[in-house]
Design a protein around this motif. Structure first.
Motif, mmCIF file in Angstrom:
data_model
loop_
_atom_site.group_PDB
_atom_site.id
_atom_site.type_symbol
_atom_site.label_atom_id
_atom_site.label_comp_id
_atom_site.label_asym_id
_atom_site.label_seq_id
_atom_site.Cartn_x
_atom_site.Cartn_y
_atom_site.Cartn_z
ATOM 1 N N MET A 186 95.847 82.139 -22.823
ATOM 2 C CA MET A 186 96.316 81.698 -24.132
ATOM 3 C C MET A 186 97.471 80.720 -23.933
ATOM 4 S SD MET A 186 96.619 85.121 -26.461
ATOM 5 C CE MET A 186 95.386 86.431 -26.393
ATOM 6 N N GLU A 187 97.261 79.475 -24.308
ATOM 7 C CA GLU A 187 98.344 78.501 -24.218
ATOM 8 C C GLU A 187 99.312 78.678 -25.380
ATOM 9 O OE1 GLU A 187 97.151 74.483 -23.708
ATOM 10 O OE2 GLU A 187 95.840 74.935 -22.001
ATOM 11 N N ALA A 224 112.197 79.769 -20.294
ATOM 12 C CA ALA A 224 112.652 78.734 -19.371
ATOM 13 C C ALA A 224 111.502 78.213 -18.519
ATOM 14 C CB ALA A 224 113.767 79.281 -18.491
ATOM 15 N N LEU A 225 110.636 79.118 -18.056
ATOM 16 C CA LEU A 225 109.490 78.697 -17.255
ATOM 17 C C LEU A 225 108.532 77.828 -18.070
ATOM 18 C CD1 LEU A 225 108.691 81.945 -15.227
ATOM 19 C CD2 LEU A 225 109.562 79.778 -14.332
ATOM 20 N N HIS A 226 108.332 78.198 -19.316
ATOM 21 C CA HIS A 226 107.449 77.398 -20.171
ATOM 22 C C HIS A 226 108.025 76.005 -20.371
ATOM 23 C CE1 HIS A 226 105.310 76.040 -23.786
ATOM 24 N NE2 HIS A 226 104.367 76.914 -23.460
ATOM 25 N N PHE A 227 109.323 75.923 -20.573
ATOM 26 C CA PHE A 227 109.988 74.632 -20.767
ATOM 27 C C PHE A 227 109.879 73.773 -19.508
ATOM 28 C CE2 PHE A 227 113.840 72.002 -20.433
ATOM 29 C CZ PHE A 227 113.747 71.278 -21.611
ATOM 30 N N LEU A 228 110.054 74.380 -18.341
ATOM 31 C CA LEU A 228 110.093 73.634 -17.088
ATOM 32 C C LEU A 228 108.704 73.288 -16.557
ATOM 33 C CD1 LEU A 228 112.933 75.611 -15.281
ATOM 34 C CD2 LEU A 228 113.073 73.265 -16.136
ATOM 35 N N ILE A 255 100.722 83.501 -35.983
ATOM 36 C CA ILE A 255 100.367 83.569 -34.557
ATOM 37 C C ILE A 255 99.068 82.821 -34.259
ATOM 38 C CG2 ILE A 255 101.753 85.575 -33.916
ATOM 39 C CD1 ILE A 255 99.294 87.360 -34.204
ATOM 40 N N VAL A 256 98.930 81.642 -34.864
ATOM 41 C CA VAL A 256 97.722 80.826 -34.673
ATOM 42 C C VAL A 256 98.082 79.407 -34.253
ATOM 43 C CG1 VAL A 256 95.693 79.836 -35.793
ATOM 44 C CG2 VAL A 256 96.370 82.185 -36.308
ATOM 45 N N LEU A 257 98.866 78.702 -35.068
ATOM 46 C CA LEU A 257 99.196 77.318 -34.765
ATOM 47 C C LEU A 257 99.825 77.181 -33.382
ATOM 48 C CD1 LEU A 257 100.661 76.080 -38.181
ATOM 49 C CD2 LEU A 257 98.323 75.824 -37.312
ATOM 50 N N GLN A 258 100.527 78.183 -32.948
ATOM 51 C CA GLN A 258 101.235 78.162 -31.670
ATOM 52 C C GLN A 258 100.317 77.944 -30.467
ATOM 53 O OE1 GLN A 258 102.913 82.049 -32.242
ATOM 54 N NE2 GLN A 258 101.465 83.021 -30.858
ATOM 55 N N HIS A 259 99.031 78.162 -30.641
ATOM 56 C CA HIS A 259 98.095 77.994 -29.526
ATOM 57 C C HIS A 259 97.506 76.591 -29.456
ATOM 58 C CE1 HIS A 259 98.467 82.192 -28.659
ATOM 59 N NE2 HIS A 259 97.998 82.544 -29.835
ATOM 60 N N SER A 260 97.946 75.700 -30.345
ATOM 61 C CA SER A 260 97.452 74.324 -30.367
ATOM 62 C C SER A 260 98.592 73.349 -30.117
ATOM 63 C CB SER A 260 96.800 74.010 -31.716
ATOM 64 O OG SER A 260 95.627 74.778 -31.909
ATOM 65 N N PRO A 261 98.305 72.201 -29.512
ATOM 66 C CA PRO A 261 99.352 71.188 -29.265
ATOM 67 C C PRO A 261 99.980 70.699 -30.555
ATOM 68 C CG PRO A 261 97.378 70.720 -27.987
ATOM 69 C CD PRO A 261 97.009 71.821 -28.931
ATOM 70 N N ASN A 269 102.111 74.188 -19.889
ATOM 71 C CA ASN A 269 100.920 75.033 -19.917
ATOM 72 C C ASN A 269 99.988 74.831 -18.738
ATOM 73 O OD1 ASN A 269 100.831 76.733 -22.443
ATOM 74 N ND2 ASN A 269 101.289 74.737 -23.356
ATOM 75 N N ARG A 270 99.828 73.606 -18.285
ATOM 76 C CA ARG A 270 98.883 73.353 -17.201
ATOM 77 C C ARG A 270 99.213 74.176 -15.956
ATOM 78 N NH1 ARG A 270 94.139 70.082 -17.373
ATOM 79 N NH2 ARG A 270 94.238 68.889 -19.300
#
Length: 245
Positions: free
Chosen positions: A201-202, A177-181, A134-140, A184-185
Motif C-alpha cells: 500500500m503506497e 522520516a523514512l517516507h520523506f527520505l 483513508i482512501v485518497l492517501q493511496h494515490s499521488p 514509495n518506490r
C-alpha cells in the motif's frame, strides 16, 4: 503508469485479503476480521461523521450519498441505512465483487468501478453527501487533486463533501522520516519483503494549503478542518468538511 501500478496494487489487495486491506489492523491479517465487527466499525464511523456534519449548520439532505474508495462496502452499508441511495465507487474489481456479495441484502447501494482519477457517469450537482476516508492517501498528489475536483463537480449546492488526506510526513517518527527520505518506490521493496507482493500500500501526501487552494478554485467553502490522523502516526492528516453555495 502510476495509475496502472496503483490499480494493480489494489486488485492484488482485494483478491488476497480485502477486509484487512480496508482496515489494516495488524491482528486481523489473513481473514482475521469478523465481518459483523468489521461492518459495525463503518456504522460507528458514519454515525460520528453525520453528527459532526449536522453540527456545522448544513441542511443535510438524505437523497444520494457517494462513498469514494468504498472497498468491500464498509461505509456504503452504513450510509444505506440513512440515505435513499448510495454509490460505492472503487478502483478495484476484486473489492467490488466482494462488496456486492457482502451487501447483497442492501438494494439501495450501487457499486461502480472507476479509473481512479474521475467519476464518469456521476451527474454534475447530483450528490447530497460525499465521504472518503483513508482512501485518497493511496494515490499521488495529482490524482488526489483530480478526484477532489470531481467531488466538487458532482456535489449539489448545499451538499457536503467530507474527505481525509495526509498533508505531510511526521518527521518526529521513524516511519515518517523514512517516507520523506526514501519515497514509495524504495519503500515498496521493503513492503514487499515484509508483507508480500499482494500487500503493498503506497502512501502519498497532499499539502493542506494546496488542498485549500484547489477547493478555492472550485468555488467551494470549507466549513471545518480538523487533525484526523487515520493515516497513522507517520503522517499529519486532516479531515475537510466542505460545502458548495
Amino acid at each position: 503508469m502510476m495509475k496502472n501500478r496503483i490499480q494493480q496494487q489494489w486488485e492484488a489487495l482485494g483478491t488476497d485479503d480485502p477486509y484487512w486491506a480496508v482496515l489494516s489492523d495488524p491482528g486481523k491479517q489473513h481473514g482475521g476480521w469478523d465481518k459483523k465487527e468489521f461492518f459495525q466499525t463503518g456504522a460507528n464511523e458514519i454515525e460520528d461523521i453525520l453528527t459532526k456534519a449536522s453540527s456545522l449548520g448544513v441542511d443535510l439532505q438524505f437523497g444520494l450519498a457517494l462513498d469514494y474508495g468504498c472497498g468491500v462496502g464498509r461505509l456504503s452499508r452504513a450510509l444505506s441505512t440513512r440515505f435513499q441511495r448510495v454509490l460505492g465507487i472503487d478502483i478495484s474489481d476484486a473489492m467490488l465483487t466482494e462488496a456486492r456479495s457482502a451487501n447483497a441484502g442492501f438494494d439501495n447501494i450501487q457499486f461502480l468501478r472507476n479509473n481512479g482519477t474521475d467519476l464518469p457517469g456521476v451527474v454534475d450537482k447530483s450528490v447530497d453527501f460525499i465521504y472518503s476516508n483513508i482512501v485518497l492517501q493511496h494515490s499521488p498528489r495529482k490524482t488526489q487533486q483530480s478526484l477532489i475536483k470531481e467531488f466538487c463537480r458532482v456535489l449539489r449546492p448545499g451538499g457536503i463533501l467530507i474527505f481525509q488526506t495526509p498533508a505531510r510526513q511526521n518527521l518526529m517518527t521513524i516511519k515518517g522520516a523514512l517516507h520523506f527520505l526514501l519515497g514509495n518506490r524504495v519503500l515498496n521493496i521493503g513492503r514487499t519483503m515484509k508483507y508480500g507482493k499482494a500487500r503493498v500500500m503506497e502512501m502519498h501526501t497532499f499539502a493542506k494549503n494546496d488542498v485549500l487552494d484547489t477547493l478555492r478554485k472550485e468555488e467551494m467553502s470549507p466549513l471545518k478542518i480538523d487533525r484526523y490522523d487515520t493515516a497513522g502516526k507517520a503522517f499529519i492528516s486532516y479531515i475537510y468538511f466542505v460545502t458548495k453555495h
